[in-house]
Motif scaffolding. Structure first.
Motif, mmCIF file in Angstrom:
data_model
loop_
_atom_site.group_PDB
_atom_site.id
_atom_site.type_symbol
_atom_site.label_atom_id
_atom_site.label_comp_id
_atom_site.label_asym_id
_atom_site.label_seq_id
_atom_site.Cartn_x
_atom_site.Cartn_y
_atom_site.Cartn_z
ATOM 1 N N ASN A 128 1.727 6.918 -6.636
ATOM 2 C CA ASN A 128 0.710 7.931 -6.948
ATOM 3 C C ASN A 128 1.249 9.337 -6.689
ATOM 4 N N MET A 129 1.932 9.516 -5.582
ATOM 5 C CA MET A 129 2.499 10.834 -5.267
ATOM 6 C C MET A 129 3.536 11.232 -6.310
ATOM 7 N N GLU B 148 0.828 -1.210 0.000
ATOM 8 C CA GLU B 148 0.000 0.000 0.000
ATOM 9 C C GLU B 148 0.864 1.264 0.000
ATOM 10 N N GLU B 149 1.926 1.258 0.784
ATOM 11 C CA GLU B 149 2.821 2.422 0.827
ATOM 12 C C GLU B 149 3.516 2.631 -0.507
ATOM 13 N N HIS C 94 2.263 1.834 -3.422
ATOM 14 C CA HIS C 94 1.239 2.394 -4.322
ATOM 15 C C HIS C 94 1.036 3.884 -4.029
ATOM 16 N N ARG C 95 0.988 4.242 -2.763
ATOM 17 C CA ARG C 95 0.841 5.664 -2.420
ATOM 18 C C ARG C 95 2.029 6.470 -2.918
#
Length: 131
Positions: free
Chosen positions: A106-107, A99-100, A102-103
């Motif tokens: 995205n950032m 999840e991190e 993916h974040r």
């Protein structure tokens, strides 16, 4: 069953056959037979006691082996529970790390699309809206 025949003595004695007849010496056998059909009562009890002791010893050893096997099964069960718990914890950490990532991706994509624009005449900075 043991059968024994024992010849205890052999002797020669002169026998006379009839009056006025010649004397003949013939061997005379004095036989005593002894037949043993089985063990005596004492031997039987001794054998029974030995078999009982051997059976008790085998039962004792089997009980010890069973207790050891049960102990090892309990240790194995605990190790499996610990391994399952550790696996679940590792899976949870992996999911959080994914999840991190993916974040962060995205950032980075948003950061690449954002550019800082500066007005040269007023030196005022314009920032695009981060959604």
């Amino acid at each position: 069953m043991d059968q024994e025949m024992q010849l205890l003595s052999y002797s020669t004695t002169p026998h006379q056959y009839g009056a006025g007849r010649e004397q003949f010496e013939s061997p005379s056998l004095d036989l005593q037979l002894s037949i043993s059909v089985g063990p005596s009562a004492g031997e039987y009890r001794s054998r029974v006691e030995a078999l009982k002791w051997e059976a008790a010893e085998q039962i004792r050893l089997a009980a010890m082996e069973k207790a050891y096997a049960e102990h090892m099964m309990e240790l194995t069960r605990r190790e499996m529970e610990a391994a399952q718990s550790e696996f679940l914890r590792a899976r949870s950490l992996w999911e959080r790390a994914t999840e991190e990532v993916h974040r962060a991706e995205n950032m980075r994509e948003k950061a690449a699309s954002c550019m800082e624009i500066t007005c040269l005449s007023c030196t005022h900075k314009f920032r695009p809206c981060l959604d």
